[in-house]
Scaffold this motif. Structure first.
Motif, PDB file in Angstrom:
ATOM      1  N   ALA A  28       2.871  12.308  32.846  1.00 37.44           N
ATOM      2  CA  ALA A  28       2.304  12.506  33.968  1.00 37.44           C
ATOM      3  C   ALA A  28       3.375  13.739  34.786  1.00 37.44           C
ATOM      4  CB  ALA A  28       1.775  11.956  35.431  1.00 37.44           C
ATOM      5  N   GLY A  29       4.593  13.294  34.430  1.00 38.30           N
ATOM      6  CA  GLY A  29       5.987  12.866  34.812  1.00 38.30           C
ATOM      7  C   GLY A  29       5.774  14.399  33.454  1.00 38.30           C
ATOM      8  N   ARG A  30       5.814  14.404  32.675  1.00 40.94           N
ATOM      9  CA  ARG A  30       6.124  15.664  31.613  1.00 40.94           C
ATOM     10  C   ARG A  30       5.342  16.667  31.042  1.00 40.94           C
ATOM     11  NH1 ARG A  30       8.857  16.621  26.778  1.00 40.94           N
ATOM     12  NH2 ARG A  30       7.486  18.006  25.258  1.00 40.94           N
ATOM     13  N   ALA A  31       3.832  15.954  31.732  1.00 39.12           N
ATOM     14  CA  ALA A  31       2.856  17.325  32.037  1.00 39.12           C
ATOM     15  C   ALA A  31       3.949  17.894  33.345  1.00 39.12           C
ATOM     16  CB  ALA A  31       1.470  16.608  32.330  1.00 39.12           C
ATOM     17  N   ALA A  32       3.934  18.100  34.174  1.00 39.73           N
ATOM     18  CA  ALA A  32       4.490  18.618  35.322  1.00 39.73           C
ATOM     19  C   ALA A  32       5.323  19.754  35.247  1.00 39.73           C
ATOM     20  CB  ALA A  32       4.530  17.749  36.536  1.00 39.73           C
ATOM     21  N   ALA A  33       6.394  19.019  34.461  1.00 44.80           N
ATOM     22  CA  ALA A  33       7.665  19.252  34.039  1.00 44.80           C
ATOM     23  C   ALA A  33       7.562  20.465  33.403  1.00 44.80           C
ATOM     24  CB  ALA A  33       8.955  18.022  33.313  1.00 44.80           C
ATOM     25  N   LEU A  34       6.223  20.293  32.072  1.00 41.64           N
ATOM     26  CA  LEU A  34       6.281  21.586  31.127  1.00 41.64           C
ATOM     27  C   LEU A  34       5.782  22.854  31.979  1.00 41.64           C
ATOM     28  CD1 LEU A  34       4.946  19.149  28.012  1.00 41.64           C
ATOM     29  CD2 LEU A  34       6.656  20.677  28.417  1.00 41.64           C
ATOM     30  N   ALA A  35       4.451  22.993  33.176  1.00 38.46           N
ATOM     31  CA  ALA A  35       4.261  23.007  33.483  1.00 38.46           C
ATOM     32  C   ALA A  35       4.962  23.949  34.455  1.00 38.46           C
ATOM     33  CB  ALA A  35       2.945  22.163  34.502  1.00 38.46           C
ATOM     34  N   GLU A  36       6.147  23.426  34.749  1.00 39.21           N
ATOM     35  CA  GLU A  36       6.979  24.023  35.914  1.00 39.21           C
ATOM     36  C   GLU A  36       7.653  24.823  35.177  1.00 39.21           C
ATOM     37  OE1 GLU A  36      10.776  22.704  39.030  1.00 39.21           O
ATOM     38  OE2 GLU A  36      10.644  21.170  37.545  1.00 39.21           O
ATOM     39  N   LEU A  37       8.379  23.922  33.633  1.00 42.86           N
ATOM     40  CA  LEU A  37       9.153  25.028  32.885  1.00 42.86           C
ATOM     41  C   LEU A  37       8.207  26.627  32.574  1.00 42.86           C
ATOM     42  CD1 LEU A  37      11.368  25.798  31.060  1.00 42.86           C
ATOM     43  CD2 LEU A  37      10.517  24.818  29.316  1.00 42.86           C
ATOM     44  N   ASN A  39       6.145  28.381  34.370  1.00 47.74           N
ATOM     45  CA  ASN A  39       6.187  28.872  35.548  1.00 47.74           C
ATOM     46  C   ASN A  39       7.348  29.828  35.537  1.00 47.74           C
ATOM     47  OD1 ASN A  39       4.511  30.117  37.847  1.00 47.74           O
ATOM     48  ND2 ASN A  39       5.584  28.217  38.700  1.00 47.74           N
ATOM     49  N   ALA A  40       8.160  28.750  35.013  1.00 49.25           N
ATOM     50  CA  ALA A  40       9.865  29.604  35.001  1.00 49.25           C
ATOM     51  C   ALA A  40       9.655  30.976  33.645  1.00 49.25           C
ATOM     52  CB  ALA A  40      10.517  29.146  35.067  1.00 49.25           C
ATOM     53  N   LEU A  41       9.388  30.532  32.553  1.00 51.77           N
ATOM     54  CA  LEU A  41       9.147  31.388  31.945  1.00 51.77           C
ATOM     55  C   LEU A  41       8.651  32.634  32.146  1.00 51.77           C
ATOM     56  CD1 LEU A  41       9.267  28.493  28.500  1.00 51.77           C
ATOM     57  CD2 LEU A  41      10.670  30.130  29.153  1.00 51.77           C
ATOM     58  N   GLY A  42       7.382  32.206  32.503  1.00 51.51           N
ATOM     59  CA  GLY A  42       6.125  33.488  32.794  1.00 51.51           C
ATOM     60  C   GLY A  42       6.945  34.339  34.068  1.00 51.51           C
ATOM     61  N   ARG A  43       7.501  33.829  34.657  1.00 52.95           N
ATOM     62  CA  ARG A  43       8.504  34.331  35.345  1.00 52.95           C
ATOM     63  C   ARG A  43       9.396  35.406  34.819  1.00 52.95           C
ATOM     64  NH1 ARG A  43       8.851  29.848  38.872  1.00 52.95           N
ATOM     65  NH2 ARG A  43      10.990  30.095  38.962  1.00 52.95           N
ATOM     66  N   GLU A  44      10.097  35.167  34.510  1.00 54.05           N
ATOM     67  CA  GLU A  44      11.610  35.351  33.170  1.00 54.05           C
ATOM     68  C   GLU A  44      10.858  36.741  32.413  1.00 54.05           C
ATOM     69  OE1 GLU A  44      13.686  32.395  31.894  1.00 54.05           O
ATOM     70  OE2 GLU A  44      14.494  32.380  33.840  1.00 54.05           O
ATOM     71  N   GLY A  45       9.392  36.558  31.868  1.00 51.80           N
ATOM     72  CA  GLY A  45       9.031  37.619  31.158  1.00 51.80           C
ATOM     73  C   GLY A  45       8.924  37.223  29.747  1.00 51.80           C
ATOM     74  N   TYR A  47       6.731  35.506  28.045  1.00 55.79           N
ATOM     75  CA  TYR A  47       4.806  35.384  28.118  1.00 55.79           C
ATOM     76  C   TYR A  47       4.559  33.915  26.815  1.00 55.79           C
ATOM     77  CZ  TYR A  47       5.664  38.661  31.060  1.00 55.79           C
ATOM     78  OH  TYR A  47       6.085  40.188  31.750  1.00 55.79           O
ATOM     79  N   GLU A  48       5.055  34.231  25.447  1.00 54.39           N
ATOM     80  CA  GLU A  48       4.504  33.785  24.963  1.00 54.39           C
ATOM     81  C   GLU A  48       5.508  32.270  25.409  1.00 54.39           C
ATOM     82  OE1 GLU A  48       2.126  34.182  22.485  1.00 54.39           O
ATOM     83  OE2 GLU A  48       2.373  36.220  23.405  1.00 54.39           O
ATOM     84  N   GLU A  49       6.125  32.154  25.395  1.00 54.06           N
ATOM     85  CA  GLU A  49       6.646  31.030  25.599  1.00 54.06           C
ATOM     86  C   GLU A  49       6.339  30.046  26.532  1.00 54.06           C
ATOM     87  OE1 GLU A  49      11.418  30.291  24.998  1.00 54.06           O
ATOM     88  OE2 GLU A  49      11.035  32.800  25.420  1.00 54.06           O
ATOM     89  N   SER A  50       6.227  30.532  28.074  1.00 53.57           N
ATOM     90  CA  SER A  50       5.324  30.383  29.120  1.00 53.57           C
ATOM     91  C   SER A  50       4.047  29.924  28.826  1.00 53.57           C
ATOM     92  CB  SER A  50       5.190  31.249  29.900  1.00 53.57           C
ATOM     93  OG  SER A  50       4.312  30.502  31.066  1.00 53.57           O
ATOM     94  N   LEU A  51       2.783  30.840  27.055  1.00 49.59           N
ATOM     95  CA  LEU A  51       1.882  30.511  27.091  1.00 49.59           C
ATOM     96  C   LEU A  51       1.752  28.705  26.568  1.00 49.59           C
ATOM     97  CD1 LEU A  51       0.376  33.867  25.976  1.00 49.59           C
ATOM     98  CD2 LEU A  51       0.046  31.934  28.120  1.00 49.59           C
ATOM     99  N   SER A  52       2.592  28.692  25.252  1.00 50.30           N
ATOM    100  CA  SER A  52       2.998  27.965  24.880  1.00 50.30           C
ATOM    101  C   SER A  52       3.543  26.754  25.015  1.00 50.30           C
ATOM    102  CB  SER A  52       4.249  27.773  23.562  1.00 50.30           C
ATOM    103  OG  SER A  52       4.334  26.486  23.359  1.00 50.30           O
ATOM    104  N   GLY A  71      -5.678  22.238  36.698  1.00 51.91           N
ATOM    105  CA  GLY A  71      -6.102  23.263  37.288  1.00 51.91           C
ATOM    106  C   GLY A  71      -4.889  24.422  37.561  1.00 51.91           C
ATOM    107  N   CYS A  72      -3.274  23.042  37.830  1.00 50.74           N
ATOM    108  CA  CYS A  72      -1.601  24.099  37.943  1.00 50.74           C
ATOM    109  C   CYS A  72      -1.728  24.590  36.499  1.00 50.74           C
ATOM    110  CB  CYS A  72      -0.938  23.615  37.600  1.00 50.74           C
ATOM    111  SG  CYS A  72      -1.464  22.479  39.943  1.00 50.74           S
ATOM    112  N   CYS A  73      -2.002  24.268  35.416  1.00 51.16           N
ATOM    113  CA  CYS A  73      -2.195  24.758  34.363  1.00 51.16           C
ATOM    114  C   CYS A  73      -2.980  26.071  33.968  1.00 51.16           C
ATOM    115  CB  CYS A  73      -2.192  23.894  32.864  1.00 51.16           C
ATOM    116  SG  CYS A  73      -1.052  22.750  33.377  1.00 51.16           S
TER     117      CYS A  73
END
Length: 135
Positions: A28-37, A39-45, A47-52, A71-73
């Motif tokens: 669960a902690g890993r999933a939340a940390a990956l979702a946060e990452l 999200n940040a990658l998407g904001r930085e443009g 996109y492919e890393e964010s989707l992965s 839902g968050c993912c």
């Protein structure tokens, strides 16, 4: 620290149960940390890393049967698709996020609806369904 309230001297879960709980919390902690990452990658443009990373987080949430995490993912994936210009994908994934958040009666439902409307409008898809979401 959370969880210490349930500890008692000479009582508690078996080692196998404790290991299972540890694995579940770690996933669960890993999933939340990956979702946060993601999200940040998407904001930085990025996109492919964010989707992965978003898909990796989604897989963990599905394994854990974590509806809010899913839902968050979906929201993060939808927003990333939108920013990337993949509007149909954004619309599809945002609809999944919206459905989950409506089921949970969660505040993220409004953000998901806005993303869904934005993707639909950007694609030139209107109609009563989109108008109802925008209202």
């Amino acid at each position: 620290m959370p969880g210490f309230e349930s500890l008692q001297p000479e009582k508690g879960a078996s080692a196998a149960e404790a290991q299972k709980n540890l694995d579940k919390v770690a996933a669960a902690g890993r999933a939340a940390a990956l979702a946060e990452l993601a999200n940040a990658l998407g904001r930085e443009g990025r996109y492919e890393e964010s989707l992965s990373k978003g898909l990796e987080a989604l897989d963990l949430c599905e394994e854990q049967k974590d509806t809010k995490g899913k839902g968050c993912c979906f929201y993060i994936l939808g927003r990333t698709h939108f920013l990337k210009g993949a509007l149909l994908s954004a619309q599809h994934v945002a609809a999944k996020a919206l459905a989950l958040f409506q089921e949970l009666k969660d505040g993220w439902a409004e953000a998901s609806a806005k993303l869904l409307v934005a993707a639909a409008m950007a694609r030139g898809v209107g109609g009563p369904a989109v108008a109802a979401l925008a209202a």
